[in-house]
Design an enzyme around this catalytic site. Structure first.
Site, PDB file in Angstrom:
ATOM      1  N   TYR B  51      -9.001   7.532  96.904  1.00 56.25           N
ATOM      2  CA  TYR B  51      -9.095   7.149  96.100  1.00 56.25           C
ATOM      3  C   TYR B  51      -7.587   7.296  95.072  1.00 56.25           C
ATOM      4  O   TYR B  51      -7.101   8.269  95.167  1.00 56.25           O
ATOM      5  CB  TYR B  51     -10.037   6.933  95.654  1.00 56.25           C
ATOM      6  CG  TYR B  51     -11.240   6.500  96.009  1.00 56.25           C
ATOM      7  CD1 TYR B  51     -11.860   6.944  96.828  1.00 56.25           C
ATOM      8  CD2 TYR B  51     -12.189   4.865  95.422  1.00 56.25           C
ATOM      9  CE1 TYR B  51     -12.810   6.764  97.046  1.00 56.25           C
ATOM     10  CE2 TYR B  51     -13.132   4.468  96.337  1.00 56.25           C
ATOM     11  CZ  TYR B  51     -13.801   5.090  96.874  1.00 56.25           C
ATOM     12  OH  TYR B  51     -14.820   5.367  97.597  1.00 56.25           O
ATOM     13  N   GLU B  52      -6.970   6.050  94.895  1.00 60.47           N
ATOM     14  CA  GLU B  52      -5.319   6.008  94.470  1.00 60.47           C
ATOM     15  C   GLU B  52      -5.231   6.625  92.493  1.00 60.47           C
ATOM     16  O   GLU B  52      -4.187   7.420  92.698  1.00 60.47           O
ATOM     17  CB  GLU B  52      -4.452   5.373  94.658  1.00 60.47           C
ATOM     18  CG  GLU B  52      -5.604   3.921  93.868  1.00 60.47           C
ATOM     19  CD  GLU B  52      -4.995   2.159  93.935  1.00 60.47           C
ATOM     20  OE1 GLU B  52      -4.163   2.197  94.880  1.00 60.47           O
ATOM     21  OE2 GLU B  52      -4.795   0.940  93.761  1.00 60.47           O
ATOM     22  N   SER B  53      -6.248   6.616  92.566  1.00 64.50           N
ATOM     23  CA  SER B  53      -5.961   7.309  91.414  1.00 64.50           C
ATOM     24  C   SER B  53      -6.391   9.046  91.355  1.00 64.50           C
ATOM     25  O   SER B  53      -6.300   9.838  90.355  1.00 64.50           O
ATOM     26  CB  SER B  53      -7.647   7.397  90.463  1.00 64.50           C
ATOM     27  OG  SER B  53      -8.765   7.411  91.478  1.00 64.50           O
ATOM     28  N   GLY B  54      -6.018   9.391  92.482  1.00 70.25           N
ATOM     29  CA  GLY B  54      -6.009  10.972  92.597  1.00 70.25           C
ATOM     30  C   GLY B  54      -6.884  11.659  92.767  1.00 70.25           C
ATOM     31  O   GLY B  54      -7.217  13.377  92.746  1.00 70.25           O
TER      32      GLY B  54
END
Lengths: 271, 258, 271, 258
Positions: B51-54
């Site tokens: 996920y792009e949150s890391g």
């Protein structure tokens, strides 16, 4: 060295009308307490920067703090629109809001370049997108080695960075754990920085390669327990997903929004 | 034996099936996240979700409401900063498939999540690009899942937030270091793939009980069907059971807080 | 997914004569065991990349593995020269060694850009230095936003990256702790990667934001206990500073070097 | 009471005194590291020391032999990656002083750590630039400490690895975002500062028992002396005691291993 201040003092001292302010926290550790203090102190004409404006900017925009928004995704995650943002963009209420729009990759690179002291970020981005047509800050350069066409955006160098973190020690060193987002970068990219923390402790308890901001890289630290609610702080409290859903109803209407703002921000005073 | 299922369930199950164990998938929030986790909980237990949150290689027990719920971090192999995620992991070429939703999609699989109307005077302002513009070009391929309607499936999107194959189907031609782009679009009515030549989306499979007319009705352009049009296999009992349990856990988790 | 191999198999399978090989570890976690295996397998014509060539490359250069060296600081830290490197550069022994020289900042940025999939790195570097006169890969570009002149270097994209780390789990995920240097970047920048580890464990024991390389970003993992000696592995063993000092005497002379190589590398076989 | 001390001790003590509590110092290995830690253990306990290995705010008990000894990491506030160190912390503008050694220095404080002779046919190949080229331009100012000799203090360096003020003293003029450059050079004989106009190094202080002739003898150009030439204060008993204890601990630590 960071100065320990109350949240009220910190916002009063370091955030001025007209400043460019970047409040970060990627879903996690969103500095809501600081946002509410900015609303209470009726700061005006701010240029707000944030990858994911989220509820905190919906509230600040609805309260009339912002004249411009630089962002890459402006929604209520998993719920829908930010109605106060839309009302400002579509209807100019409570005031006209200029927007400058990027993709996440470009904004992440722009913060990263700001932290690195560079004037620009270079990325393989915006290929085929219409965003460069509506954002004149997006340019393209040619790689001097390969000839490849790459996107370039100006780095982000805000006047003030505002973040929330789990802990500071008594010297003002700060640790951030979990989804660390872009917080280190925004603090290092900004001229001044304000960090609110869940608690101030004797020992940070940080592992050897943890995300730590030294005191000398921070302007002010303010204790603000639960300062990220309804967002969350890993190890302290969970995201209040129910409130995020409820916000859709609160923010959809100007009157319910203003009532909420009065009851939950203005009348609450400093936490 | 025939099972009862909704068209939404059909869409999620079909989207999930597109993922395989060896894929590294950059997951968009909402429908893609539901499909990706269904895949992980059924036929593709080793699929790597990012996920792009890391959060790298995450295994949430409930679906996250946001792209950065604590559940994603706590169940991840590791969590990196957002610039590292976009620079090293996405742009660095480690993502085999980007899984995206959208508000509008056109016949060349261009996506619009920016606005309806004119940019300076929008009728409806949508959230914006987020991670999608670079996911769509830096991932090796792209899967799209979205509900089928005339409002969503338009001949030309109002704004190309995220490129599919461009306004003319040729936007990826001769561009170095770019992924293959959208390889499949999964809706609640059918699956579509780009024509190998023109890149225009073509229906390749109709979901059970869906007719050509249903699809034509829900599409804003003169939609084409593959010569050998297939029928999508119906969900299995296991797929439905796992999906429903996941959604029930998720609903109870997101309503029950503070 | 990373394949578990013996060190011998890993070097044999993934490092070819003529390859561009980057072995990293900034003072800490230097992959000596892998370097010795490369010497034993008599790999030739390698282009070696490393910020701080250190003893490991002194040994490999003296053993005749290298035709070219790309580096930014080639000394024995705190002790003096790398005599095998100097003998190759100054006298062409055992073979002529071409060098391409950078500063640390430029090489760090070049690895970082390689990991980020970019063809170039941009930095505020090389101002007033003669290095651009002797390294034609250093160019200057103009920032399209500010007009500032900035240095540009090609990113590093080696054929093979070799690093040493503390632990891998049984799926091949790797954790690096302490001075993490440029290790994550070199692995992500390379076409193939070989990671030697102190031990393979059930649970990595990594904190939430630790430096972890997922198995699917690594080509091969080989267990090599003490694989960084005489460098060190935080939590396992200390740097053998006495050996670093002794190396000055060993490497100063071709014969003592060759005797050391025979006794300590060729006759030892695989650890 | 007069104390016995060596010229090396005089150099380290004088170099240490250049640092103050509020500085953030990027420390080179060798003499700068000795001086910086002496400062920390005497008059500047809160000085922030940073080594290019990524160790931020480190407080080693013994001097590191290398720039990345475990001691540096274990006593640091935190340890970051090497690219982060050079990009965020150095280039990002957080370093107030870069503390460097060198093999050669010329009258405009340019440093050569690359080679003696011609680049393609070197007489002596030196280690190279390392961190110095960008430390010297990105730190707000630079301190240099080096032993004084005719081999080291040359009129023009063979190679400008690291810029002081350039071949003509004007290399920093009109360059945006560049530090002030070398502000002091401390040797075992004297302290020198650049002339405010010409940027040529001028002796501003002679160490105790050192004559002008000693400096002239050890300098490869026609060295100038300040009009108001001072005498460097001798080391105090405390400074000598702390320095000697530090060196003894260091020596025993680095010899005693395996």
């Amino acid at each position: 060295m960071a100065e320990f201040l109350s949240l009220q003092e910190a916002v009063s001292k370091h955030i001025n009308n007209g400043d460019t302010v970047a409040m970060e926290g990627f879903t996690h550790l969103i500095p809501f307490a600081a946002g509410h203090e900015i609303i209470r102190q009726e700061k005006r004409d701010l240029t707000l920067i944030r990858m994911t404006p989220d509820l905190v900017y919906d509230q600040m925009i609805g309260a009339g703090c912002a004249k411009k928004l630089i962002f890459s995704w402006g929604g209520n995650p998993g719920v829908g629109s930010l109605h106060r943002l839309r009302d400002a963009v579509e209807k100019g209420w409570p005031n006209k809001l200029e927007i400058l729009e990027h993709s996440h990759a470009a904004m992440a690179c722009a913060y990263e370049a700001g932290a690195a002291g560079l004037p620009l970020a270079v990325l393989r981005g915006y290929v085929g997108s219409d965003l460069p047509k509506v954002n004149d800050q997006i340019k393209f350069i040619e790689c001097p080695f390969t000839g490849e066409r790459l996107a370039a955006v100006p780095s982000v160098r805000p006047d003030v960075a505002v973040i929330h973190a789990q802990r500071a020690d008594r010297n003002g060193n700060v640790v951030i754990e979990g989804i660390v987002g872009i917080q280190k970068e925004v603090v290092l990219a900004a001229k001044r920085s304000l960090v609110t923390v869940e608690e101030i402790v004797d020992d940070l308890g940080a592992s050897v390669n943890a995300c730590v901001l030294p005191s000398w890289a921070i302007t002010a630290v303010a204790e603000a327990p639960k300062g990220a609610k309804p967002s969350y702080a890993l190890g302290y409290y969970d995201r209040d997903n129910a409130f995020y859903k409820d916000w859709d109803g609160i923010a959809r209407d100007r009157e319910t929004f203003q009532a909420w703002l009065n009851d939950n921000v203005f009348e609450k005073g400093v936490a | 034996m025939s099972l009862e299922f909704t068209s939404s369930e059909m869409m999620s199950v079909t989207a999930a099936r597109a993922l395989t164990n060896d894929m590294t998938c950059f997951v968009g929030i909402g429908l893609p996240s539901e499909a990706a986790n269904l895949a992980r909980l059924t036929h593709a237990p080793d699929v790597t979700l990012i996920y792009e949150s890391g959060t790298l290689q995450t295994k949430p027990d409930v679906l996250p409401l946001s792209i950065g719920d604590g559940e994603l971090c706590e169940s991840a192999l590791t969590t990196v900063s957002v610039p590292e995620m976009f620079r090293y992991w996405l742009q660095g070429g480690h993502i085999s498939v980007g899984f995206l939703g959208t508000a509008q999609i056109d016949r060349f699989a261009n996506l619009n999540t920016t606005l309806i109307g004119d940019y300076r005077e929008p009728k409806v302002r949508l959230p914006g690009g987020g991670g999608a513009p670079e996911i769509a070009t830096n991932a090796k391929e792209v899967f799209i899942t979205v509900k089928h309607s005339r409002r969503t499936f338009v001949k030309d999107v109002d704004f190309v937030t995220t490129v599919g194959f461009g306004r003319d189907g040729k936007a990826r031609d001769n561009v170095p270091n770019i992924g293959r782009g959208p390889t499949v679009v999964i809706t609640d009515l059918c699956s579509l793939k780009p024509d190998p030549e023109t890149k225009e989306l073509v229906v390749i499979s109709l979901h059970p009980n869906v007719t050509r007319e249903d699809v034509i009705e829900a599409t804003g352009w003169d939609i084409r069907f593959a010569d050998q049009l297939e029928t999508t296999p119906a969900p299995t009992a296991e797929e439905l059971e796992v999906l429903r349990a996941l959604k029930a856990r998720t609903h109870s988790h997101h309503s029950g807080q503070q």
